[in-house]
Write a protein that holds these residues in place. Structure first.
Motif, PDB file in Angstrom:
ATOM      1  N   LEU A 211      -0.658  11.213  -0.674  1.00 42.78           N
ATOM      2  CA  LEU A 211       0.646  10.925   0.404  1.00 42.78           C
ATOM      3  C   LEU A 211       0.228  11.236   1.917  1.00 42.78           C
ATOM      4  O   LEU A 211       1.175  10.474   2.636  1.00 42.78           O
ATOM      5  CB  LEU A 211       1.605  12.026   0.160  1.00 42.78           C
ATOM      6  CG  LEU A 211       2.360  12.001  -1.369  1.00 42.78           C
ATOM      7  CD1 LEU A 211       3.220  13.193  -1.581  1.00 42.78           C
ATOM      8  CD2 LEU A 211       2.947  10.820  -1.792  1.00 42.78           C
ATOM      9  N   GLY A 212      -0.742  11.476   2.139  1.00 43.19           N
ATOM     10  CA  GLY A 212      -1.203  11.737   3.589  1.00 43.19           C
ATOM     11  C   GLY A 212      -1.740  10.183   3.958  1.00 43.19           C
ATOM     12  O   GLY A 212      -1.697   9.970   5.314  1.00 43.19           O
ATOM     13  N   THR A 213      -1.530   9.100   3.081  1.00 44.16           N
ATOM     14  CA  THR A 213      -1.920   7.833   3.745  1.00 44.16           C
ATOM     15  C   THR A 213      -0.613   6.965   4.178  1.00 44.16           C
ATOM     16  O   THR A 213      -0.666   6.102   4.598  1.00 44.16           O
ATOM     17  CB  THR A 213      -2.417   6.822   2.588  1.00 44.16           C
ATOM     18  OG1 THR A 213      -1.727   6.888   1.399  1.00 44.16           O
ATOM     19  CG2 THR A 213      -3.752   7.648   2.057  1.00 44.16           C
ATOM     20  N   LEU A 214       0.367   7.613   3.922  1.00 46.08           N
ATOM     21  CA  LEU A 214       1.680   7.274   4.422  1.00 46.08           C
ATOM     22  C   LEU A 214       1.969   7.509   5.773  1.00 46.08           C
ATOM     23  O   LEU A 214       2.579   8.489   6.253  1.00 46.08           O
ATOM     24  CB  LEU A 214       3.181   7.801   3.539  1.00 46.08           C
ATOM     25  CG  LEU A 214       2.963   7.754   2.157  1.00 46.08           C
ATOM     26  CD1 LEU A 214       3.980   8.158   1.454  1.00 46.08           C
ATOM     27  CD2 LEU A 214       3.325   5.774   1.895  1.00 46.08           C
ATOM     28  N   VAL A 215       1.460   6.598   6.853  1.00 43.95           N
ATOM     29  CA  VAL A 215       1.072   6.901   8.197  1.00 43.95           C
ATOM     30  C   VAL A 215       2.378   7.052   8.973  1.00 43.95           C
ATOM     31  O   VAL A 215       2.493   7.425  10.030  1.00 43.95           O
ATOM     32  CB  VAL A 215       0.044   6.179   8.879  1.00 43.95           C
ATOM     33  CG1 VAL A 215      -1.307   6.202   8.313  1.00 43.95           C
ATOM     34  CG2 VAL A 215       0.301   4.676   8.585  1.00 43.95           C
ATOM     35  N   PHE A 216       3.359   6.358   8.572  1.00 43.68           N
ATOM     36  CA  PHE A 216       4.644   6.430   9.069  1.00 43.68           C
ATOM     37  C   PHE A 216       5.771   7.356   8.512  1.00 43.68           C
ATOM     38  O   PHE A 216       6.954   7.113   8.804  1.00 43.68           O
ATOM     39  CB  PHE A 216       5.273   4.771   9.230  1.00 43.68           C
ATOM     40  CG  PHE A 216       4.340   4.121   9.861  1.00 43.68           C
ATOM     41  CD1 PHE A 216       4.540   3.982  11.442  1.00 43.68           C
ATOM     42  CD2 PHE A 216       3.687   3.056   9.530  1.00 43.68           C
ATOM     43  CE1 PHE A 216       3.707   3.091  12.061  1.00 43.68           C
ATOM     44  CE2 PHE A 216       2.887   2.236  10.092  1.00 43.68           C
ATOM     45  CZ  PHE A 216       2.928   2.255  11.477  1.00 43.68           C
ATOM     46  N   LEU A 217       5.289   8.123   7.444  1.00 47.19           N
ATOM     47  CA  LEU A 217       6.241   9.062   6.704  1.00 47.19           C
ATOM     48  C   LEU A 217       6.801   9.940   7.749  1.00 47.19           C
ATOM     49  O   LEU A 217       5.807  10.719   8.550  1.00 47.19           O
ATOM     50  CB  LEU A 217       5.341   9.828   5.591  1.00 47.19           C
ATOM     51  CG  LEU A 217       6.177  10.620   4.828  1.00 47.19           C
ATOM     52  CD1 LEU A 217       7.403   9.779   4.087  1.00 47.19           C
ATOM     53  CD2 LEU A 217       5.472  11.382   3.731  1.00 47.19           C
ATOM     54  N   ARG A 218       8.097  10.232   8.012  1.00 45.25           N
ATOM     55  CA  ARG A 218       8.690  11.005   9.005  1.00 45.25           C
ATOM     56  C   ARG A 218       9.172  12.402   8.184  1.00 45.25           C
ATOM     57  O   ARG A 218       8.975  13.432   8.444  1.00 45.25           O
ATOM     58  CB  ARG A 218       9.892  10.424   9.595  1.00 45.25           C
ATOM     59  CG  ARG A 218       9.288   9.198  10.462  1.00 45.25           C
ATOM     60  CD  ARG A 218      10.616   8.493  11.072  1.00 45.25           C
ATOM     61  NE  ARG A 218      10.088   7.234  11.562  1.00 45.25           N
ATOM     62  CZ  ARG A 218      11.011   6.322  11.874  1.00 45.25           C
ATOM     63  NH1 ARG A 218      12.374   6.500  12.037  1.00 45.25           N
ATOM     64  NH2 ARG A 218      10.518   5.134  12.402  1.00 45.25           N
TER      65      ARG A 218
ATOM     66  N   PRO B 153       0.910  -1.313   0.087  1.00 47.25           N
ATOM     67  CA  PRO B 153       0.080  -0.047   0.034  1.00 47.25           C
ATOM     68  C   PRO B 153       0.992   1.478  -0.065  1.00 47.25           C
ATOM     69  O   PRO B 153       0.482   2.272  -0.723  1.00 47.25           O
ATOM     70  CB  PRO B 153      -0.899  -0.217   1.277  1.00 47.25           C
ATOM     71  CG  PRO B 153      -0.855  -1.577   1.565  1.00 47.25           C
ATOM     72  CD  PRO B 153       0.345  -2.092   1.001  1.00 47.25           C
ATOM     73  N   ASP B 154       1.937   1.134   0.659  1.00 52.40           N
ATOM     74  CA  ASP B 154       3.052   2.599   0.842  1.00 52.40           C
ATOM     75  C   ASP B 154       3.344   2.655  -0.827  1.00 52.40           C
ATOM     76  O   ASP B 154       3.567   3.880  -1.222  1.00 52.40           O
ATOM     77  CB  ASP B 154       3.998   2.086   1.666  1.00 52.40           C
ATOM     78  CG  ASP B 154       3.620   2.254   3.100  1.00 52.40           C
ATOM     79  OD1 ASP B 154       2.597   2.774   3.548  1.00 52.40           O
ATOM     80  OD2 ASP B 154       4.556   2.308   4.000  1.00 52.40           O
TER      81      ASP B 154
END
Length: 725
Positions: free
Chosen positions: A94-101, A24-25
């Motif tokens: 891009l907001g669905t990348l919940v672990f994006l730092r 999914p990412d």
């Protein structure tokens, strides 16, 4: 909706072909690929293949195993596709990348608004979107990101007012919104909550109204507070003086008016901070205010030579009394110490060089000190006699002393630089501030009558019999002329006082820039700035080694001896002082006061041995140029890693190399990733990876244990100059 629909359709098509392969990412990342156009021949997404099982090998994508995630697959934690000339919009997927730092899309041609769904990626702590053409307002929901630390949206076309919700960004460290079209008043309520804010840049926008005094509550701020090139009006709030002393102001090109405050951190600001504000007046500008008796005016505060007469007729005004009382109660104690010091030092003479003041005591024997009338005597009665009846005799004595033939029996101020002229009386009457105190003397910032600040170092009182040796050494130092070396302008010699007058560098030193007031890593220096500091310091040190009259050895290279101006250009200071201290024959930091001096800067304590070469720790060893090269290498490692040399207490012999050297060498031997050793601040500039690696190799060559293996400083400078060109 017209922008989102194509990317949704593209994702559905891709999902139908790769639902069983790509994570999914990966599907979320492909929304970016479909939302932008690359220039001809562009390779930004050349390896972004929807048939891959994971996006973790794609260019610009960073992954990590995330604790607490039920899936064992690594998750996307970083996205960096910058400087690729991409044209398009930022997809909300891009907001669905919940672990994006970390999101780094700077220096492209992205347009349109910043999508609010982007902030569903609640792990984001760094957003770098500068150098695009983004428009619309700053989304109020941006502070829904609980970990947001770095936000750089500069050089876009964002508009509207700053949302009050910014006050919820309590973890924010860097807020850079320069070169946009933000307008309206700067909100006052958002600043007290930003207790971690290190950098604030709101320059080149369309803000109006006054500067909120609440900005003065940003106690963690460092570097430059930049509010320049706006339409701000009204008086500068005195509360800005509560900011740390290491903060530089940039308030130029506004419509500010009134008198510049003289309290707190205002004392260390230069005139460039306030330029192009036609209605501003007062120090450090050359424009006096209309009412010189107003508290805080440059002509108030003990600098007016006519204050004695006016004070005797009218007395001190209530405003001046309040100013003196509030400024610092310690001034009273200092004044008392000055009087006592002068009395005992000068009790055998009945004259005083503090022009415009009366002697303490009466008769011929007792009164060597000065009683402050309307100003404070800055230096304790230098020169023995205050007046000379024959100017030709004075010129002859100066000439005799400059040739090394004088006996040094009477004090004299000698200018080394012919273009830098001022009188001794002007120095005596100037306002002064304590900059620091060490084994190399007390240093003061002294503002001369023409508004030019200088640094005055008091070396001590001994060395009466070594006048010729002192002058020869000072003249050699004075012949050093290099853009990256502090310039010595004049000196004062008397049997009981030795002073060095040099240029005042206004922006503190590298130690403060790297570690801040608390001594903890808090740097906001970019890689470009650090490389410029390293190159300039190397050039200056190479000049001292190879081209200066004495081929000087500095002997004490460390960040606190590398001064910075407002453009963050470096200046090497304190070279040649150890020799002068040995000539004066005493510890200059053990005594001496400047009356009325208000301390405005306390240098961070440093362990000098952490920068010394291993052979420099052997007792009775003599300094060599190889020592300086090793010390410079340690400073360069500190610039690269952001860490102090003392990573942990040393446990072996006194000649053990600093821990930072062993730590970096071990990291390279074990092939530790560069990202684990470099300062996290530099990771934002991905394009600089090769440059950072090249600088590491220069630093490692400088810190070789065998001094014979270390390169010459000229070679070090040449190697650094090749980086980034």
């Amino acid at each position: 909706m017209s922008r989102v629909l194509p990317s949704l359709i593209a994702l559905l098509v891709l999902a139908s072909h790769s639902a069983h392969s790509l994570t999914p990412d990966g599907l979320s990342l492909l929304s970016l690929k479909s939302a932008v156009d690359q220039p001809p021949g562009g390779t930004a997404f050349s390896d972004w293949n929807e048939d891959d099982p994971t996006p973790c090998r794609w260019t610009g994508v960073s992954c990590a195993n995330v604790s607490g995630d039920s899936d064992d697959d690594p998750r996307v934690v970083g996205l960096a596709v910058s400087g690729k000339n991409l044209r398009g919009y930022i997809p909300s997927e891009l907001g669905t990348l919940v672990f994006l730092r970390r999101l780094n899309l700077h220096n492209n041609n992205l347009y349109g608004p910043i999508p609010e769904p982007l902030f569903n990626a609640t792990s984001l702590h760094s957003i770098f979107l500068y150098g695009n053409n983004l428009s619309g307002p700053l989304p109020p929901s941006i502070c829904d990101l609980p970990r947001l630390q770095n936000l750089d949206l500069s050089n876009n076309s964002l508009s509207g007012a700053l949302p009050e919700g910014l006050g919820s960004c309590k973890q924010l460290q860097r807020l850079i919104l320069a070169d946009n079209r933000f307008s309206g008043q700067i909100p006052a309520a958002i600043w007290p909550a930003m207790e971690n804010l290190v950098q604030l840049d709101l320059s080149s926008n369309e803000f109006t109204g006054s500067i909120p005094p609440e900005i003065g509550k940003l106690k963690s701020l460092s570097g430059t507070l930049n509010l320049s090139h706006n339409h701000l009006s009204g008086e500068i709030p005195k509360a800005l003086g509560d900011l740390p002393m290491t903060v530089s102001f940039d308030l130029k090109s506004n419509n500010l008016s009134g008198e510049i405050p003289q309290t707190g951190s205002f004392a260390s600001q230069g005139p460039t901070a306030f330029l192009v504000n036609p209605l501003l007046c007062g120090f450090p500008l050359q424009k006096p205010c209309k009412n010189p008796a107003q508290p805080g005016s440059p002509s108030t505060g003990l600098n007016n030579s006519q204050a004695t007469d006016s004070g005797s007729r009218k007395g001190l005004s209530p405003g001046l009394i309040i100013l003196i009382s509030v400024a610092d109660a310690a001034g009273v104690a200092l004044l008392g110490l000055v009087v006592v010091y002068i009395y005992w030092k000068k009790k055998d003479t009945n004259s005083c060089s503090c022009t415009g003041q009366t002697k303490l005591g009466g008769g011929g024997g007792g009164g060597g000190g000065c009683r402050a009338a309307a100003r404070i005597c800055i230096f304790p009665c230098l020169g023995g006699s205050g007046n000379r009846e024959d100017s030709e005799m004075e010129d002859a004595e100066k000439s005799e002393r400059s040739n090394g033939e004088g006996k040094g029996g009477e004090g004299d101020l000698v200018a080394i630089d012919r273009g830098f002229t001022f009188e001794l009386d002007e120095l005596l009457r100037a306002s002064a501030y304590v900059l620091g105190k060490s084994g190399l003397g007390i240093v003061y910032k002294v503002v001369l009558g023409n508004g030019v600040p200088v640094a005055v170092r008091r070396l001590g009182e001994g060395g009466e019999q070594r006048y010729k040796e002192f002058v020869a050494e000072v003249q050699a130092i004075g012949r050093v002329k290099h853009p990256n070396v502090v310039r010595l302008r004049a000196y004062y010699w008397a049997p009981d006082e030795k002073l060095l007058i040099s240029d005042f560098i206004s922006n503190g030193n590298l130690a403060s820039a790297l570690r801040g007031k608390s001594g903890q890593p808090s740097s906001s220096l970019s890689w470009t700035t650090r490389l410029r500091i390293a190159k300039g310091t190397a050039r200056g040190l190479a000049y001292l080694h190879e081209c200066s009259p004495r081929k000087f050895v500095h002997g004490d290279i460390k960040p606190s001896n590398i001064l910075l101006d407002t453009e963050l250009q470096p200046y090497i200071s304190d070279f040649g002082l150890n020799r002068l201290i040995s000539i004066t024959g005493n510890n200059p930091s053990s005594g001496g006061f400047i009356g009325g001096a208000l301390p405005y800067f306390k240098p961070q304590p440093e362990k000098a041995n952490n920068y010394r070469a291993p052979e420099a720790r052997v007792p009775n060893s003599r300094p060599t140029q190889k020592w300086d090269i090793y010390s410079f290498g340690v400073v360069l490692l500190e610039l690269l890693t952001g860490k102090s040399p003392e990573l942990s207490p040393t446990t072996s012999t006194s000649i053990e190399v600093p821990d930072i050297v062993r730590w970096v060498r071990k990291g390279f031997e074990e092939e530790v990733p560069l990202s684990d050793m470099v300062d996290p601040m530099l990771l934002q500039e991905v394009h600089a990876k090769k440059e950072v690696l090249a600088a590491f190799h220069v630093a490692l060559a400088c810190t070789e244990g065998d001094p014979e293996v270390r390169p010459r400083m000229k070679t070090v400078s040449e190697n650094l100059e090749r980086i980034g060109t």
